[in-house]
Design an enzyme around this catalytic site. Structure first.
Site, mmCIF file in Angstrom:
data_model
loop_
_atom_site.group_PDB
_atom_site.id
_atom_site.type_symbol
_atom_site.label_atom_id
_atom_site.label_comp_id
_atom_site.label_asym_id
_atom_site.label_seq_id
_atom_site.Cartn_x
_atom_site.Cartn_y
_atom_site.Cartn_z
ATOM 1 N N LYS A 19 -1.828 -10.748 1.870
ATOM 2 C CA LYS A 19 -0.363 -10.778 2.030
ATOM 3 C C LYS A 19 0.017 -11.330 3.400
ATOM 4 O O LYS A 19 0.876 -12.205 3.517
ATOM 5 C CB LYS A 19 0.178 -9.358 1.820
ATOM 6 C CG LYS A 19 1.679 -9.226 1.908
ATOM 7 C CD LYS A 19 2.175 -8.008 1.145
ATOM 8 C CE LYS A 19 1.997 -6.710 1.898
ATOM 9 N NZ LYS A 19 2.868 -6.567 3.079
ATOM 10 N N SER A 20 -0.615 -10.813 4.448
ATOM 11 C CA SER A 20 -0.263 -11.240 5.816
ATOM 12 C C SER A 20 -0.498 -12.738 5.985
ATOM 13 O O SER A 20 0.318 -13.452 6.588
ATOM 14 C CB SER A 20 -1.119 -10.497 6.840
ATOM 15 O OG SER A 20 -0.864 -9.123 6.778
ATOM 16 N N GLY A 91 8.856 -6.105 5.444
ATOM 17 C CA GLY A 91 8.964 -5.939 6.893
ATOM 18 C C GLY A 91 8.390 -7.140 7.618
ATOM 19 O O GLY A 91 8.907 -7.561 8.659
ATOM 20 N N SER A 164 1.379 -3.627 16.876
ATOM 21 C CA SER A 164 2.000 -4.144 15.653
ATOM 22 C C SER A 164 1.893 -5.654 15.613
ATOM 23 O O SER A 164 2.399 -6.350 16.503
ATOM 24 C CB SER A 164 3.478 -3.737 15.606
ATOM 25 O OG SER A 164 4.194 -4.605 14.753
ATOM 26 N N GLN A 166 3.345 -7.502 13.505
ATOM 27 C CA GLN A 166 4.663 -8.086 13.216
ATOM 28 C C GLN A 166 5.427 -8.308 14.510
ATOM 29 O O GLN A 166 6.052 -9.358 14.707
ATOM 30 C CB GLN A 166 5.436 -7.174 12.261
ATOM 31 C CG GLN A 166 4.773 -7.090 10.893
ATOM 32 C CD GLN A 166 5.440 -6.094 9.964
ATOM 33 O OE1 GLN A 166 6.394 -5.409 10.343
ATOM 34 N NE2 GLN A 166 4.933 -5.993 8.746
ATOM 35 N N ASP A 312 -2.795 0.066 6.664
ATOM 36 C CA ASP A 312 -2.268 0.058 5.292
ATOM 37 C C ASP A 312 -3.206 0.772 4.312
ATOM 38 O O ASP A 312 -2.821 1.037 3.163
ATOM 39 C CB ASP A 312 -2.019 -1.382 4.824
ATOM 40 C CG ASP A 312 -0.894 -2.038 5.616
ATOM 41 O OD1 ASP A 312 -0.053 -1.319 6.179
ATOM 42 O OD2 ASP A 312 -0.858 -3.288 5.676
ATOM 43 N N LYS A 339 6.691 2.940 7.530
ATOM 44 C CA LYS A 339 6.288 1.882 6.595
ATOM 45 C C LYS A 339 7.284 1.846 5.426
ATOM 46 O O LYS A 339 8.379 2.390 5.535
ATOM 47 C CB LYS A 339 4.852 2.141 6.122
ATOM 48 C CG LYS A 339 3.821 2.018 7.245
ATOM 49 C CD LYS A 339 3.730 0.588 7.745
ATOM 50 C CE LYS A 339 2.753 0.445 8.883
ATOM 51 N NZ LYS A 339 2.760 -0.899 9.460
ATOM 52 N N ARG A 343 4.802 7.431 4.930
ATOM 53 C CA ARG A 343 3.536 7.593 4.200
ATOM 54 C C ARG A 343 2.806 8.882 4.558
ATOM 55 O O ARG A 343 1.921 9.296 3.813
ATOM 56 C CB ARG A 343 2.640 6.366 4.410
ATOM 57 C CG ARG A 343 3.178 5.157 3.658
ATOM 58 C CD ARG A 343 2.305 3.917 3.821
ATOM 59 N NE ARG A 343 2.853 2.825 3.016
ATOM 60 C CZ ARG A 343 2.548 1.546 3.193
ATOM 61 N NH1 ARG A 343 1.692 1.185 4.148
ATOM 62 N NH2 ARG A 343 3.075 0.624 2.410
ATOM 63 N N ARG A 385 1.857 0.780 -1.950
ATOM 64 C CA ARG A 385 0.535 1.335 -1.576
ATOM 65 C C ARG A 385 0.388 2.783 -2.052
ATOM 66 O O ARG A 385 -0.713 3.233 -2.358
ATOM 67 C CB ARG A 385 0.305 1.216 -0.073
ATOM 68 C CG ARG A 385 0.444 -0.223 0.411
ATOM 69 C CD ARG A 385 -0.599 -0.665 1.383
ATOM 70 N NE ARG A 385 -0.357 -2.036 1.777
ATOM 71 C CZ ARG A 385 -0.829 -3.111 1.131
ATOM 72 N NH1 ARG A 385 -1.595 -2.985 0.060
ATOM 73 N NH2 ARG A 385 -0.539 -4.329 1.553
HETATM 74 C C1 S3P Z 1 1.511 -6.756 8.873
HETATM 75 C C2 S3P Z 1 1.334 -5.889 9.920
HETATM 76 C C3 S3P Z 1 1.306 -4.428 9.750
HETATM 77 C C4 S3P Z 1 1.046 -4.031 8.299
HETATM 78 C C5 S3P Z 1 1.879 -4.824 7.338
HETATM 79 C C6 S3P Z 1 1.600 -6.300 7.473
HETATM 80 C C7 S3P Z 1 1.564 -8.215 9.156
HETATM 81 O O1 S3P Z 1 2.564 -3.896 10.130
HETATM 82 O O2 S3P Z 1 1.276 -2.652 8.125
HETATM 83 O O3 S3P Z 1 1.619 -4.432 6.006
HETATM 84 O O4 S3P Z 1 1.442 -9.015 8.218
HETATM 85 O O5 S3P Z 1 1.719 -8.565 10.330
HETATM 86 P P1 S3P Z 1 2.935 -3.592 11.680
HETATM 87 O O6 S3P Z 1 3.012 -4.864 12.404
HETATM 88 O O7 S3P Z 1 4.270 -2.896 11.597
HETATM 89 O O8 S3P Z 1 1.855 -2.692 12.184
#
Ligand code: S3P
Length: 426
Positions: A19-20, A91, A164, A166, A312, A339, A343, A385
């Site tokens: 996904k990322s 997110g 993080s 993100q 995750d 999340k 969770r 999840r």
């Molecule tokens: C992700 C980073 C993680 C993860 C999310 C995907 C990403 O979140 O939990 O499912 O693709 O950068 P955080 O950056 O909030 O830790």
């Protein structure tokens, strides 16, 4: 949806693309010159939200299933969208895109579903504002909807309180548009897919310890991205293979980037029989087939630097701990509360309903494993999840488990139940 124990799980499974990595490939491809080929793209609702946002900003994207072609507009070629950008449940889309939008020459509003509108955005608003961005939380509560006015940015060195990816990625992407270098230091290293892939697209990114630095870029160059299978999706089959007596599952072509592979370390620490086969390095992202066999597991402690590498997977690991012998302590995982659902609270609620002994702590859980689990009505809280975690847990419990809103798996793994059934019907 109802689930019931049906003996061992055996056979092979190929999980969908990471996904990322899928999100990032569309985002960076949209900003590049030329056409980017994405092989193995995850056709889940979250990644489709990212495609839709960039299409609304004038990027032509051909989605042919496992191949996606992104005809990039260049770093300065995005167009002001005619409507609000809807990030759905994602997110990753909301936060990373905010970094990109901060440096454009137009204004935009972005929002998402009910869950997204509750998730903390101050963590990106603060650093991006320090870089000169103009981002307002429209309701003033630090959450989406966000109004972003494109601005001139300057590089900063940001020390983030949370590990993080993100947040780190939002800042690095804004750094592409900034004057001078931009760097981010995190408490622990979070997933590094942005750093690896930005280099593939020709950006000047370097890392040292927990700090990543980017230089502003004149342009990004299109490339070919091979998306490996998502270890976060593989986690459910790893757990099923280990927990259900008589099981043996081969999960093909999974990404095992060291910033994501914490689940393998913790499972082995718990006594798991896991083998990695056919390891290779695909365009910067290592992959392998993962072979798991039923094993008798014992409790462990999960804390510190390993947490971001399995964040995750913690719901699934918590359920495994409830079935393992002895105590498991999870600490330093307060991020789980923000999340797609809370969770920690949701795992405690649902595991308790199934007969487990689990206690919520400030930043994790304490689980006394080994109590027999029984079927129950559990609520996914529309969190993909959580739904997948309880589909697997149900196969280890006596009686019927009824999962509410089980279809939310479409966020990251639309064919999850079909793939699980195939392994059950070996
Ligand atoms: C992700 C980073 C993680 C993860 C999310 C995907 C990403 O979140 O939990 O499912 O693709 O950068 P955080 O950056 O909030 O830790």
């Amino acid at each position: 949806m109802e689930f019931q124990k049906k003996g061992s799980l055996r056979g092979e499974v190929t999980v969908p693309g990471d996904k990322s990595i899928s999100h990032r490939a569309v985002m960076f491809g949209s900003l590049a010159e030329g056409t980017t080929e994405i092989h193995g793209f995850l056709q889940g609702a979250d990644c489709l939200s990212t495609i839709s946002c960039f299409e609304k900003m004038g990027v032509s994207i051909e989605n042919k299933g496992s191949l996606v072609l992104v005809h990039g507009n260049g770093l300065h070629g995005l167009k002001k969208p005619a409507e609000i950008l809807d990030c759905g449940n994602s997110g990753t889309t909301t936060r990373i895109i905010s970094g990109i939008l901060s440096g454009q020459s137009f204004d935009v509003t972005l929002t998402g579903d009910e869950s997204i509108q509750k998730r903390p955005m101050k963590r990106i608003i603060d650093p991006l504002t320090q870089m000169g961005a103009d981002i307002q939380s429209i309701r003033g509560n630090g959450c989406a909807p966000l109004a972003i006015r494109g601005s001139r940015l300057h590089g900063i060195h940001y020390t983030s309180k949370v590990a993080s990816a993100q947040v780190k990625s939002a800042i690095l992407l804004a750094g592409l548009y900034a004057e001078g270098p931009t760097s981010v230091t995190e408490p622990y290293v979070s997933r590094n897919h942005s750093e690896l892939m930005l280099k593939l697209f020709g950006a000047d990114v370097s890392t040292e310890g927990t700090t990543a630095t980017i230089q502003p870029a004149p342009q990004l160059c299109s490339t070919k991205v091979m998306v490996p299978g998502d270890i976060s999706s593989a986690a459910y089959f790893i757990a099923a293979g280990l927990m259900i007596p008589g099981s043996e599952i081969l999960i093909k072509n999974v990404g095992i980037n060291p910033t994501r592979d914490g689940i393998l370390h913790v499972c082995r620490q718990m006594g798991a029989d896991i083998q990695l086969l056919h390891g290779k390095q695909d365009e910067g992202e290592p992959t392998a087939d993962i072979l798991v066999r039923h094993s008798s597991l014992h409790g462990t402690e999960i804390r510190g630097a390993i947490i971001p590498t399995l964040i995750d997977e913690l719901p699934m690991l918590a359920a495994m701990a409830a079935m393992a012998e002895g105590e498991t302590v999870i600490r330093d995982a307060a991020e789980l509360k923000v999340k797609e659902s809370n969770r920690i609270a949701v795992m405690v609620e649902n595991l308790t309903a199934m007969g487990a002994d689990v206690r919520e702590t400030e930043d994790g859980m304490v689980i006394q494993g080994g109590k027999p689990l029984h079927g129950a009505a559990v609520d996914s809280h529309k969190d993909h999840r959580i739904a997948m975690t309880f589909a697997v847990t149900a196969l280890c419990a006596d009686g019927i488990t009824d999962i509410k809103d089980a279809e939310c798996v479409n966020i990251s793994y639309p064919a999850f139940y079909e793939d699980l059934k195939k392994l059950m019907a070996h």
